[in-house]
Design a protein around this motif. Structure first.
Motif, PDB file in Angstrom:
ATOM      1  N   UNK B  98     113.391  46.535  66.630  1.00 41.02           N
ATOM      2  CA  UNK B  98     113.810  47.863  67.060  1.00 41.02           C
ATOM      3  C   UNK B  98     114.437  48.599  65.877  1.00 41.02           C
ATOM      4  N   UNK B  99     114.409  49.905  65.971  1.00 40.09           N
ATOM      5  CA  UNK B  99     115.041  50.706  64.927  1.00 40.09           C
ATOM      6  C   UNK B  99     115.914  51.755  65.595  1.00 40.09           C
ATOM      7  N   UNK B 100     116.735  52.370  64.781  1.00 42.96           N
ATOM      8  CA  UNK B 100     117.631  53.389  65.329  1.00 42.96           C
ATOM      9  C   UNK B 100     116.914  54.717  65.500  1.00 42.96           C
ATOM     10  N   UNK B 101     115.622  54.717  65.299  1.00 41.78           N
ATOM     11  CA  UNK B 101     114.863  55.955  65.446  1.00 41.78           C
ATOM     12  C   UNK B 101     114.455  56.519  64.102  1.00 41.78           C
ATOM     13  N   UNK B 102     115.198  56.158  63.069  1.00 37.90           N
ATOM     14  CA  UNK B 102     114.873  56.676  61.743  1.00 37.90           C
ATOM     15  C   UNK B 102     113.750  55.867  61.095  1.00 37.90           C
ATOM     16  N   UNK B 103     113.458  54.709  61.664  1.00 39.18           N
ATOM     17  CA  UNK B 103     112.511  53.754  61.094  1.00 39.18           C
ATOM     18  C   UNK B 103     113.011  53.167  59.776  1.00 39.18           C
ATOM     19  N   UNK B 104     114.191  53.479  59.435  1.00 41.12           N
ATOM     20  CA  UNK B 104     114.769  52.928  58.210  1.00 41.12           C
ATOM     21  C   UNK B 104     115.670  51.751  58.550  1.00 41.12           C
ATOM     22  N   UNK B 105     116.405  51.894  59.638  1.00 36.76           N
ATOM     23  CA  UNK B 105     117.344  50.837  60.016  1.00 36.76           C
ATOM     24  C   UNK B 105     116.720  50.008  61.134  1.00 36.76           C
ATOM     25  N   UNK B 106     116.357  48.774  60.791  1.00 36.45           N
ATOM     26  CA  UNK B 106     115.662  47.892  61.736  1.00 36.45           C
ATOM     27  C   UNK B 106     116.509  46.679  62.058  1.00 36.45           C
ATOM     28  N   UNK B 107     116.339  46.162  63.256  1.00 38.75           N
ATOM     29  CA  UNK B 107     116.904  44.857  63.579  1.00 38.75           C
ATOM     30  C   UNK B 107     115.930  44.100  64.465  1.00 38.75           C
ATOM     31  N   UNK B 108     116.154  42.816  64.603  1.00 36.18           N
ATOM     32  CA  UNK B 108     115.212  41.954  65.309  1.00 36.18           C
ATOM     33  C   UNK B 108     115.896  41.313  66.522  1.00 36.18           C
ATOM     34  N   UNK B 109     115.160  41.246  67.606  1.00 37.06           N
ATOM     35  CA  UNK B 109     115.708  40.664  68.824  1.00 37.06           C
ATOM     36  C   UNK B 109     114.763  39.572  69.318  1.00 37.06           C
ATOM     37  N   UNK B 110     115.332  38.405  69.585  1.00 38.41           N
ATOM     38  CA  UNK B 110     114.553  37.266  70.077  1.00 38.41           C
ATOM     39  C   UNK B 110     114.900  37.067  71.548  1.00 38.41           C
ATOM     40  N   UNK B 111     113.871  37.041  72.396  1.00 37.15           N
ATOM     41  CA  UNK B 111     114.115  36.788  73.819  1.00 37.15           C
ATOM     42  C   UNK B 111     114.085  35.288  74.054  1.00 37.15           C
TER      43      UNK B 111
END
Lengths: 47, 439
Positions: B98-111
């Motif tokens: 996911x990103x904050x909308x800027x596509x610059x700041x990303x993070x990853x989420x594991x289900x």
């Protein structure tokens, strides 16, 4: 050993140090910053 | 770690858990094999070959999306990995960027999935890890309180799905957007996500990367942490309350010791007398009568008081042990000047002086005094006193200084850490402060 326990140890030593320094008449400041105007001579004569 | 972190049972959104079985089917888009690890619980699955998002509740495996998504990073924990977190075994079944909308700041989420305990999330935000649980509690967005803890507002923004892999318990699709509010009470974080359809609260607890590596032995290394996470605990932050408690207790103990010692000290005048100075006898040494210093070992104060007025007087005083001739030489001078300058009166110096001598043994002593003085003093009588067993305030002050240093450093480092923590927030209580310190 946690930081708190290390600090606790420092505090205990400081408390014991203060009590013992005062009991023995040790002026800690004089040891940290020896004054140029005080010096000791063993067995000198002034008579 | 033992037990689950303080969090309630999941979850508003995930379905009731059904003990699923491993299941495979053929991707209707590319013909590749799609594996379902939480069969009966998952709603959508992503084909790892063609990135098609498939509705697994549909008997014909309807394709929800065929758009090729752009993956930014590889999952650090591969799908299908199992790890033990908070005493329970979890299997990674989904991965989302996911990103904050800027596509610059990303993070990853594991289900994560456990057939007995449901779903959890493991979130990696630039090397900082959080174990996240959906919660049902009715929480105020204005002033969130959860499990007795009040949370501070940290962030308000958006989150957008950039890439998905694996399976999910809702109809996930690339580009899904929600508005997000984060609230912190380190090491905990509350997140409020709002979309057109729903509002979701989740509760996260910060995890050290070493805990993740222990939980998933197949993962060899994790990227280094960048900066300070919103809910990261600093080493000094954890120790600070305990350190402050110890500091206050020690301060009380030092005061008590000082009071007891002052009450029991002798403060005894061993000798007091007048010394005569005559400028016509400049090299005359005055010897005092013998006096006794009692108590095995104690300090001695030599106090001198001379009638100087815009002049000076200096004494070479030798404290001589009459029994063994051990001598302590002291040079003690007094000077006092005063006047009026430009209509303002001024003064400098004093006509008294005290000198502490450390640890002087008991015995019979006398003083040998040589005096020199300002030419304006032809002759003078001045007072010398020898006081035994005086408690110097400097000992107490040095002890207080010694025990204060550590709390002060701890406070300063902790504050620098907090400034850094809040540097990425629009709600920083340190808005006018900057710091380059880390912890």
């Amino acid at each position: 050993m946690s930081l708190k326990n290390i600090y606790l140890f420092i505090c205990l030593i400081t408390c014991i140090g203060l009590a013992s320094a005062n009991f023995r008449g040790w002026v800690i400041w004089n040891s940290i910053f020896p004054a140029s105007y005080v010096h000791t001579e063993p067995g000198s004569h002034h008579k | 770690m033992d037990g689950d972190p303080p969090s309630p049972e999941p979850q508003p959104e995930p379905p009731p858990v059904r003990r699923g079985l491993l299941r495979e089917f053929t991707c209707p888009s590319c013909g590749g094999t799609v594996t379902i690890r939480a069969a009966g619980n998952s709603i959508t699955a992503v084909c790892s070959s063609c990135d098609a998002i498939i509705d697994v509740t549909d008997e014909n495996f309807r394709i929800l999306s065929k758009a090729k998504m752009q993956r930014r990073t590889e999952p650090l924990i591969p799908l299908g990995s199992r790890g033990i977190l908070f005493g329970k075994t979890w299997e990674v079944i989904g991965y989302m960027e996911r990103s904050d909308g800027s596509w610059e700041y990303l993070w990853q989420e594991y289900l994560l999935f456990n057939p007995y305990h449901g779903f959890r999330w493991l979130i990696n935000d630039h090397g900082h890890w959080n174990f996240t649980t959906m919660i049902k509690d009715d929480i105020s967005v204005v002033l969130p309180v959860y499990e007795g803890r009040t949370y501070d507002k940290y962030l308000a923004g958006g989150a957008r799905v950039c890439y998905v892999l694996g399976e999910f318990y809702w109809r996930v699709k690339d580009g899904d957007e929600v508005s997000v509010k984060d609230f912190i009470h380190p090491p905990y974080l509350l997140s409020y996500e709002k979309s057109e359809d729903e509002e979701i609260w989740s509760h996260s607890v910060y995890m050290e990367p070493s805990e993740i590596l222990r939980a998933f032995p197949s993962v060899e290394e994790l990227p280094a942490r960048e900066g300070v996470a919103p809910n990261q605990m600093s080493l000094l932050g954890k120790a600070y309350p305990g350190v402050m408690r110890v500091f206050l207790l020690t301060l009380a103990a030092l005061v008590a010791i000082e009071i007891v010692i002052r009450f029991t000290s002798r403060n005894e005048v061993a000798w007091s007398g007048t010394v005569h100075y005559d400028s016509h006898e400049p090299n005359k040494t005055v010897l005092t009568p013998k006096f006794e210093l009692k108590r095995y070992m104690a300090d001695v104060v030599i106090e001198m008081s001379a009638p100087v007025d815009n002049s000076w007087l200096e004494s070479e005083i030798a404290l001589v042990n009459a029994d063994n001739d051990n001598t302590v030489h002291v040079t003690s001078g007094v000077e006092y000047y005063h006047g009026v300058d430009g209509g303002e009166s001024w003064s400098e110096g004093s006509n008294q002086r005290k000198i502490f001598l450390s640890s002087v043994p008991a015995g019979n002593y006398y003083l040998a005094v040589d005096t020199a003085a300002d030419a304006r003093i032809p002759a003078a009588d001045y007072t010398v006193r020898v006081i035994r067993d005086v408690v110097p305030l400097s000992n107490f002050m040095l002890a207080v200084l010694a025990v204060s240093a550590f709390p002060l450093i701890t406070w300063w480092r902790r504050r620098a850490f907090e400034v850094k923590r809040w540097s990425n927030s629009d709600f920083s209580p340190y808005a006018n402060t900057s710091s380059d310190h880390d912890d």
